[in-house]
Design an enzyme around this catalytic site. Structure first.
Site, short mmCIF file in Angstrom:
data_model
loop_
_atom_site.label_atom_id
_atom_site.label_comp_id
_atom_site.label_asym_id
_atom_site.label_seq_id
_atom_site.Cartn_x
_atom_site.Cartn_y
_atom_site.Cartn_z
N LYS A 248 0.81 -1.22 0.00
CA LYS A 248 0.00 0.00 0.00
C LYS A 248 0.84 1.26 0.00
O LYS A 248 0.44 2.27 -0.58
CB LYS A 248 -0.98 0.01 1.17
CG LYS A 248 -0.32 0.09 2.53
CD LYS A 248 -1.34 -0.13 3.64
CE LYS A 248 -0.68 0.02 4.98
NZ LYS A 248 -1.39 -0.68 6.05
N ARG B 271 -7.59 -0.98 17.44
CA ARG B 271 -8.03 -0.65 16.09
C ARG B 271 -9.02 -1.75 15.72
O ARG B 271 -10.00 -1.91 16.45
CB ARG B 271 -6.84 -0.52 15.12
CG ARG B 271 -7.19 0.42 13.95
CD ARG B 271 -6.04 0.63 12.98
NE ARG B 271 -5.82 -0.55 12.13
CZ ARG B 271 -4.92 -0.56 11.14
NH1 ARG B 271 -4.19 0.50 10.87
NH2 ARG B 271 -4.76 -1.65 10.40
#
Ligand SMILES: *Cc1c(COP(=O)(O)O)cnc(C)c1O
Length: 358
Positions: A41, A134
């Site tokens: 990414k 998260r």
């Protein structure tokens, strides 16, 4: 795709150095029985760059974005979606990813429907939250969610995973990864399945692995920053044997003058609404580079020229104190910069920065 005609600012990507780093980390991990998912990414999965990594022994290509996975579709390695799938995009997820990271039953039901419609099986890595806060189900919810996944047609529960050092800064440890392994074993006992993957985190787990602290069953790490920047993310140190300079940002000097270090006249706010503070260092030799805050994240850049120091930037101009720069500079010269993870991310997604593989 990288561009043929070079314009500056430019981001250079050294594929040999990237291949070296990838092989080095694959080798370190394989000694402990750990596979590597190469995380693409940060360089937006530029196909040529991903293909270079794919040739280095990684088992997966992993990205957080459906668009990026689509760009790598032709590369013959299984693809992993790192971000929780959006329920509105499950059909695309099933199309471009072989496995995705999940924590929500509603999304899993939608993924199951998409997999059945497409006539495919989609693998699921169930994320467990071990305190970083998260993504992930809480430990006590893992077994009931796993039970539901096992029932859903079109889905295969491939394993469990955890993400640490991302939001809460919680470090991987033998204790918390041990809990991940115990969770995997509870799921296996309760659901009568065999889990093939226990994914013990990202680059921040390498340090624990190197000190032989990874529990035996952890068999996959998802590595981004450690490979592309050669950095240990648990503490920000260099990983021995890796290149720090796979990526180079290059920008052009458009003004070079001796000027005072203190602004002259009454001062108000700067272009970004901040009230600047200055230190009087007398007369400085100052370079202006044709790059600014609209191009990249300036605090993620580090001059390679010894003695050069970034002193600020507006949207289109970056100011560098080159008073003590060892290299003689003139207008039209290029200056090179190393990048932090955030700096690299911003340069990669900036349409004003051209990209060029070496
Ligand atoms: C980005 C990401 C990674 C890679 O993290 P690095 O610190 O760059 O190694 C791993 N897992 C997930 C879920 C991610 O989103």
């Amino acid at each position: 795709m990288t561009e043929d005609k070079l314009r500056y600012p430019a981001l250079f990507i050294d594929l040999d150095k990237l291949r070296h780093n990838t092989r080095h980390l694959v080798e370190l991990c394989s000694r402990r029985g750990v596979d590597v998912a190469a995380v693409t990414k940060v360089y937006c999965a530029i196909p040529e760059v991903a293909a270079a990594q794919a040739s280095c022994g990684v088992r997966w290509l992993a990205d957080s974005r459906v668009e990026n996975l689509r760009r790598m579709k032709h590369i013959p390695l299984p693809k992993m979606l790192l971000r929780l799938p959006s329920p509105s995009r499950v059909d695309e997820v099933v199309e471009v990813a072989d496995i995705s990271l999940n924590s929500e039953i509603a999304t899993l039901e939608a993924l199951s429907g998409a997999a059945v419609r497409a006539g495919r099986t989609h693998e699921v890595l169930l994320m467990v939250d071990l305190g970083d806060l998260r993504e992930g189900v809480l430990k006590e919810d893992a077994v009931p969610v796993a039970r539901r996944i096992v029932e859903l047609p079109g889905l295969v529960l491939a394993g469990v995973g955890v993400n640490l050092t991302c939001y809460g800064g919680v470090l991987p440890s033998t204790d918390n990864l041990g809990e991940l392994v115990r969770t995997a074993e509870e799921i296996e006992a309760a659901c009568g399945v065999q889990l093939k993957i226990v994914s013990g985190g990202n680059s921040s787990s390498l340090k624990l692995m190197q000190s032989e602290g990874l529990p035996e069953r952890v068999n996959l790490l998802r590595l981004g920053e450690s490979i592309v920047l050669g950095l240990e993310t648990a503490d920000g140190t260099r990983i021995p044997g890796t290149h720090r300079d796979v990526f180079t940002l290059t920008a052009e000097v458009v003004e070079l003058k001796e000027k005072p270090s203190m602004p002259i006249g009454e001062t108000g706010r700067d272009a970004f609404g901040q009230t600047p503070v200055f230190e009087d260092k007398g007369i400085m030799r100052r370079a202006i580079l044709a790059i600014g805050r609209q191009d990249v994240r300036i605090d993620g850049l580090f001059p390679r020229d010894r003695g050069a120091e970034i002193i600020g930037a507006s949207s289109d101009h970056m100011l560098v104190d080159v008073t003590r720069c060892e290299r003689p500079l003139k207008v039209g010269d290029m200056m090179e910069f190393d990048l932090s993870y955030g700096g690299l991310l911003s340069a990669m997604t900036s349409e004003y920065v051209s990209k060029k593989t070496l």
